[in-house]
Motif scaffolding. Sequence first.
Motif, short mmCIF file in Angstrom:
data_model
loop_
_atom_site.label_atom_id
_atom_site.label_comp_id
_atom_site.label_asym_id
_atom_site.label_seq_id
_atom_site.Cartn_x
_atom_site.Cartn_y
_atom_site.Cartn_z
N ASP A 63 62.57 -34.23 -16.95
CA ASP A 63 63.03 -32.85 -17.17
C ASP A 63 63.35 -32.60 -18.64
N GLY A 64 62.91 -33.54 -19.50
CA GLY A 64 63.16 -33.40 -20.93
C GLY A 64 64.34 -34.21 -21.41
N GLU A 65 65.26 -34.55 -20.51
CA GLU A 65 66.43 -35.33 -20.89
C GLU A 65 66.52 -36.64 -20.11
N MET A 104 59.91 -27.43 -19.37
CA MET A 104 59.24 -27.43 -18.07
C MET A 104 59.23 -28.85 -17.50
N LEU A 105 59.52 -28.99 -16.22
CA LEU A 105 59.51 -30.29 -15.56
C LEU A 105 58.11 -30.89 -15.64
N LYS A 106 58.05 -32.20 -15.94
CA LYS A 106 56.78 -32.89 -16.05
C LYS A 106 56.72 -34.02 -15.03
N VAL A 107 55.61 -34.09 -14.30
CA VAL A 107 55.41 -35.16 -13.32
C VAL A 107 54.10 -35.86 -13.68
N ALA A 108 54.19 -37.15 -14.00
CA ALA A 108 53.02 -37.95 -14.34
C ALA A 108 52.71 -38.89 -13.18
N VAL A 109 51.45 -38.94 -12.78
CA VAL A 109 51.03 -39.75 -11.63
C VAL A 109 49.84 -40.61 -12.03
N ASP A 110 49.98 -41.92 -11.89
CA ASP A 110 48.88 -42.85 -12.15
C ASP A 110 48.51 -43.54 -10.84
N SER A 111 47.32 -43.27 -10.35
CA SER A 111 46.87 -43.83 -9.08
C SER A 111 46.17 -45.16 -9.32
N GLY A 112 46.75 -46.24 -8.84
CA GLY A 112 46.16 -47.56 -8.96
C GLY A 112 45.62 -48.04 -7.64
N GLY A 113 45.03 -49.22 -7.64
CA GLY A 113 44.45 -49.76 -6.43
C GLY A 113 45.48 -50.21 -5.41
#
Length: 651
Positions: free
Chosen positions: A19-21, A1-10
Amino acid sequence: MLKVAVDSGGTFTDFVVSDGESFTIFKIPSTPHHPASALLLGLSKALASTYEDRWQLFHGTTVCTNAILERKFAKTAFVSNKGFEDVLFLARQTRPQLYALEPEIPSPPVEREDCFGISCRMNYQGEEISKLDDEEVLALAKKLAPYDAVAVCLLFSYANPEHENKIANALENRMVSLSHEVSPEFREYERAMTTVLNASIGNLMKEYLSEISQESRATEKYIMSSTGGLTSVEDAIELPVKTVMSGPAAGVAAVHWLGKKHKKTKLIAFDMGGTSTDVTLILDEPDATSLEEINGLPLRLRRVNVHTIGCGGGSIAYLDSAGALKVGPKSAGADPGPALYGKGKEPTVTDADFLLGRLSIDLFGGGSGFALSPDNAEKSIRNLAGKLNIENVIETSAAIVEIAESQMARAIRKVSSEKGYEPADFTLVCYGGAGGMHVCSLAEELGIREILYPVAPGVFSAFGLLTAPRVYEMSISVLGKANQKDWINVYGELKQNAVTKLGMDFDKEIYYADLRYKGQSHEIEVRFEPGTSFENVCALFEEQHRKRYGFSTKGRAIEWVTARIRLEKYFSPVEFPYGKRKEFAYKLPPEKKGFWKGKHIHARVIYRFSLSPGEQVIGPALLLQEDSTLFLPSNWQSLVLEDGTLRIYPI
């Protein structure tokens, strides 16, 4: 499964898409006035080229932290036992400013008229000694009707929550926080303040998380908690205060992952972003605390022990009332940003780095779209130099950077030297968009001889979201229980309840006990393996006490204060692929003029991904990539490890 990581900074919102690869990384400017805007804009970019209809969202957020710092509190009522309505205002006798005749005491999120008492009482063992009157509860509910949120904290509710639950049942259609759910541990003032903070930011967090849940349309959504593990959106809405260190905790998770990969157990995490710098000690496991402060208000919650200072790339340099040069904590943030970004007027650390030749604008921002203005950066520093009666902008820039680096070195000493650990014995892991320009200077000052610089340092906290497990923690105060039978029963019940709450199988269980010598005011957290006896954990406590304070007292009674369990469920493992790029779309200058330790230098300019594993670079050099820049001074060198991590060490 596609993974989207989001880190909100100042300053920036960072994205890592896997996508695993393969991985895609990018940054976009944050939108502090409406944090969801930057996240949703980035998601549209991340998903534009995929046909996946099932994907996971992993999010590290600063909404909770900023709400507390900016005091964006809902109209909140506080309910306690009659006679204890003033607990939030009495606080503790400790003085924040020891010699101040009129010390500034941080005010709670509620006013005195918002505090209500109710006639009922449990004792410390959870036995009812004064009943709760149903009519009084109904009368209280009518008084609380105008409030948007209610925090309920009754004496010893962690031992028996019956009265708190009855009050909650009478309150409908509003945010209700119960202390036995938010912080089921003793110390009444701290527990009450934590419960009030949770209630007062609950509606804001619910609105934010509901918006991103609906608009993102992700199949699965996870939020990073302050404990260094992921939780569900539903749990984050119920206990929003547990996300107060969400973003920094993700970075620590990434450092812990990198350390295990390279068999490093003694690490210092150093994250310098646009607004702040976060540092954490990792000795096998990340250092954790159960009692800390945010904006002067106590938090009785277990979290990764991240020390944060207001010193980042966007920190503003200025003269104080005495004419001394200061840096931070005020930041230019995302808007207007440093003068180099084109809109800002005030000088920042980023502007000083640029004039010192530590920052090249060729790959700046990883596609953030900023229109950079070198002339504006020089003008901002020149204006400050004029106030200092200095003609040389390079000298002024060097002074700005020196002050910023001294503050960051002091922060690292706070999590290491002040706790009895020598920084030179640790490996420094550098990440954050601005960290690479200062890390060698800091290591030199602290005597650290090894630095690890990950493949994508500028978005490393976002990547940490993909390395962190799903976590559920549960704790309870157990004062007065100290035999082996109690020990087994308490942890057995905790585990059963935690498994039910987690709602899935787990891969790892970790046990903790807070212990102290009888008569002491504060505890030491001891981690131990399942099945360890109370006697053996007491021996571990004495060993830690001796290491921290220099002594232990054999034969003195030991009190067991708090029991805690942590369950972890891991996602599929991730890896940042590294490959040498023989061809790339950037035409870089061969070298850049710089300034280091009072001397002008010429640093080679190298695209990081043009290097192969095993290849070495000797400073002075600038190693450029889309999300960050590494400044390698003349007395330092770097080696590309097999996974692409840079090992940096003095010559």
